[in-house]
Design an enzyme around this catalytic site. Structure first.
Site, PDB file in Angstrom:
ATOM      1  N   ASP A 275       0.813  -1.206   0.000  1.00  0.00           N
ATOM      2  CA  ASP A 275       0.000   0.000   0.000  1.00  0.00           C
ATOM      3  C   ASP A 275       0.854   1.267   0.000  1.00  0.00           C
ATOM      4  OD1 ASP A 275      -2.594  -0.652  -0.290  1.00  0.00           O
ATOM      5  OD2 ASP A 275      -3.230  -0.262   1.756  1.00  0.00           O
ATOM      6  N   ASP A 334       2.942  -9.235   9.366  1.00  0.00           N
ATOM      7  CA  ASP A 334       3.261  -7.837   9.139  1.00  0.00           C
ATOM      8  C   ASP A 334       4.676  -7.721   8.590  1.00  0.00           C
ATOM      9  OD1 ASP A 334       0.793  -7.007   9.891  1.00  0.00           O
ATOM     10  OD2 ASP A 334       1.380  -6.259  11.868  1.00  0.00           O
ATOM     11  N   ASP A 336       7.450  -6.431   9.484  1.00  0.00           N
ATOM     12  CA  ASP A 336       8.660  -6.614  10.300  1.00  0.00           C
ATOM     13  C   ASP A 336       8.734  -7.994  10.929  1.00  0.00           C
ATOM     14  OD1 ASP A 336       6.386  -5.710  11.799  1.00  0.00           O
ATOM     15  OD2 ASP A 336       7.682  -5.494  13.549  1.00  0.00           O
ATOM     16  N   ASP A 428      -8.061  -6.741  13.379  1.00  0.00           N
ATOM     17  CA  ASP A 428      -7.739  -8.061  13.911  1.00  0.00           C
ATOM     18  C   ASP A 428      -8.672  -8.425  15.064  1.00  0.00           C
ATOM     19  OD1 ASP A 428      -6.752  -6.056  15.485  1.00  0.00           O
ATOM     20  OD2 ASP A 428      -4.686  -6.755  15.488  1.00  0.00           O
TER      21      ASP A 428
END
Length: 702
Positions: A275, A334, A336, A428
């Site tokens: 994104d 995600d 990281d 989430d």
């Protein structure tokens, strides 16, 4: 009370003072000569009975060692205080390397106005108490329940208009201010006790799990097949999604880790959901995806033209692809997060034979937990969250909040629960609540860890905590009618509403801020309203001890942890109010700044090895012009990052600084009343707010 006497000669010897003094010479320059003018000292060392002389000598050495440590401690405190004063001078007066906290015009303005007004009022009350103390106007402490017991001097005793004004203030304080403060204090204490009981129950549940060695198990080897030809059917189709947005620092390692997961390549697809709005970053990510595609990995790059809904919109767009219907599970990481190669082999088997299981969540592990004080304190909180909260809820309730990453969903469970919705910033938690209402069960694997990183700067951590505490309150407003109308049991409804949302997401930040930042300072200026000592000292220390149990290596940081949690209550309380009443920043998502720490040394070694092996293949597969463009992008990235690292600037956080001054003023007021524990608590808590307000915790990241 007078201090105890330090003359200890009566109990280490009973002889009459006589003889020659003994001189002990030490090499430490701070204590060169010490004289012991004890009874019979010279003869005592030569006598057959050396017990008493030996005890005297040992005691002297102990005193010297303790004195040396005390001087070292005082020197350390003095150096710290001097450094703090230097930072205050540099940042508040000289304004060097500083940028003031930038809020939107309406964001937090009312809250800061309230804190500032409270500060001005406290300074005025403290000035009045200083005048009264200087004049010697000491009266009997009034009782807020019986204001008529207040000892007001007769008219003939009143000396001047200031004296009369002070007497009027005492009467007004006892009649109208003390009682509301005491009621608020008692209410917060009740909430504090309820939350502490909940925390103790969770810890007992974790202890029971450890004692009984309860954990999810897998029967046999799910990937062992007798028939080699049909062995591929043992591996279900898995979709791996990596949502990211302008993740310049971590995109490479996250894609690398996902592509190296040990799973048949024809039964796995990696979706890189980018994104980013930075053209340079988009080109770099495309190049990374192309590199792994040339190595035989099924990987696709997706970029939305209309970027709505933040992460939820990104995931929703990815799940709308036609080929998703061929996959049974989806793993989400995600940018990281770097999973181990055996991640799917440790998670997917828990779905086998359990058709009611919709989610398998794994634990986070932090590669930079020892980077600075801020990361150490975050590690304590998150270890308790996973080790205690998630594990206990998973074992005893089959429900917990999805952490948004490092988990595997059954795609049917997602579709049955309505899929990803863009209505909150905690997508989430939203999908987890809806899946729970539809009867799906969750499994938490405490033994499976996925490496990631925690924010290293206070600015990034503050923005992350704002989203984590405003989002649940926003979601609570949205899904409360659905929970009430659902067909689940009353016990599950009560757990969702009372424990999951109200107690752990609303009550905790409310009483933390109200009790320690409002009621406690007020009780110093209004002594008729008392705050018990056990509320300030004993229970907070006990709760901190419970919180730190899952991370015992962090035990030396228990005091900074307690103070920092109270300091963060300002941000959490503000975020809770913003989310509950859907104010301006309730639907705001700011991507947490990453440091790009290497998550695993093995990944770097593997990357280096494979890059050498595939260097020629990459040159053959990519045209010369594309290679030149890629090298230009790399050089441009390095040039852009170099000046940014030099422009790291500290920030001033106005709310924290105002509360620091408020608490330090209350500490000075408690000093006049000789309230020991209250004074020390307010002093250290005020210093904690000051350190955070000056941005002296963590690292500054561009």
């Amino acid at each position: 009370m007078a201090p105890p006497s330090l003359d200890l000669s009566d109990w280490w010897t009973k002889e009459i003072r006589s003889g020659t003094p003994v001189v002990v010479t030490m090499q430490n320059p701070n204590y060169s000569v010490v004289e012991i003018d004890g009874p019979g000292a010279a003869a005592g060392f030569q006598s057959m009975d050396k017990g008493r002389g030996k005890n005297a000598k040992q005691f002297t050495w102990v005193l010297l060692l303790k004195a040396h440590r005390a001087v070292g401690c005082v020197a350390w405190l003095a150096a710290g205080l001097w450094a703090l004063l230097g930072a205050i001078k540099k940042r508040l007066f000289l304004r060097q390397g500083l940028s003031v906290e930038s809020d939107k015009p309406s964001k937090g303005k009312l809250f800061f106005t309230f804190i500032r007004g409270f500060l001005v009022l406290s300074i005025a009350m403290f000035a009045l108490e200083l005048i009264a103390y200087w004049k010697g106007w000491h009266f009997k402490k009034p009782n807020f329940l019986l204001p008529e017991d207040l000892h007001i001097p007769e008219t003939t005793e009143i000396r001047g208009w200031m004296h009369a004004a002070y007497l009027s203030w005492l009467a007004f304080r006892a009649d109208y201010i003390a009682y509301p403060i005491q009621v608020m204090s008692n209410f917060c204490i009740i909430l504090f006790i309820i939350q502490s009981v909940d925390r103790m129950v969770l810890c007992l549940g974790c202890f029971w799990i450890k004692l009984k060695k309860i954990k999810p198990t897998i029967d046999g080897d799910p990937f062992k097949a007798d028939d080699v030809e049909c062995s591929g059917s043992k591996y279900p189709m898995v979709l791996i999604q990596i949502p990211m947005c302008n993740e310049r620092e971590v995109y490479e390692q996250s894609i690398s880790a996902a592509c190296q997961i040990d799973w048949p390549r024809d039964r796995m697809l990696v979706q890189v959901l980018d994104d980013s709005d930075d053209e340079t970053i988009k080109l770099l990510i495309r190049a990374e995806v192309s590199k792994w595609g040339q190595r035989g990995v099924n990987i696709v790059y997706r970029h939305r033209l209309i970027r709505t809904g933040y992460k939820a919109g990104n995931l929703k767009s990815a799940m709308s692809c036609d080929y998703v219907k061929d996959y049974e599970f989806v793993a989400i990481f995600d940018a990281d997060f770097t999973p181990n190669p055996d991640f799917l082999k440790k998670t997917i088997p828990h779905f086998k034979g359990n058709p009611e299981v919709g989610l398998v969540q794994t634990r986070w592990s932090f590669v930079n937990k020892d980077e600075n004080l801020l990361t150490r304190l975050q590690n304590i909180n998150l270890c308790f969250h996973f080790e205690v909260e998630q594990q206990v809820n998973g074992v005893f309730l089959n429900f917990f909040g999805f952490n948004g990453t490092a988990g595997v969903w059954r795609i049917k469970a997602l579709e049955d629960s309505g899929g990803w919705l863009e209505r909150t910033t905690v997508e989430d938690m939203d999908i987890a609540v809806r899946a729970h209402l539809n009867g799906w069960k969750f499994i938490f694997l405490n033994d499976v860890k996925v490496l990631c990183e925690v924010p290293e700067s206070y600015e990034a951590y503050r923005k992350q905590q704002h989203r984590w505490h405003s989002g649940p309150m926003h979601l609570f407003r949205v899904c409360l009618p659905t929970i009430i109308r659902s067909k689940i049991s009353i016990w599950k409804k009560a757990n969702l509403i009372l424990l999951f949302f109200l107690l752990r997401k609303l009550i905790l930040p409310f009483y933390s801020f109200t009790l320690f930042c409002i009621v406690l300072p007020l009780s110093m200026f209004v002594p008729e309203a008392e705050l018990p000592l056990w509320v300030i000292c004993y229970i907070p220390v006990l709760m901190s001890l419970l919180n730190i149990l899952p991370a015992l290596r962090s035990f030396p940081f228990i005091v900074p942890y307690l103070l920092f949690e109270n300091t963060m209550s300002v941000t959490k309380f503000n975020a809770m109010v913003v989310g509950l009443f859907q104010l301006g920043s309730s639907y705001e998502w700011i991507v947490t700044k990453k440091a790009g720490r290497s998550s695993e040394s093995d990944l770097l070694m593997t990357e280096e090895r494979e890059s050498k092996h595939n260097h020629l293949e990459l040159h053959k597969a990519v045209s010369e012009s594309e290679l030149i463009e890629l090298h230009k992008l790399k050089d441009q990235e390095e040039e852009e990052m170099a000046p940014l690292q030099e422009k790291k600037a500290n920030k001033l956080y106005k709310k924290e600084l105002a509360l620091a001054l408020l608490l330090l003023t209350a500490a000075a007021r408690s000093l006049l009343s000789a309230q020991g524990i209250h004074f020390y608590f307010l002093l250290f808590q005020g210093a904690s707010f000051l350190l955070v307000g000056l941005d002296l915790i963590g690292e500054q990241m561009s």
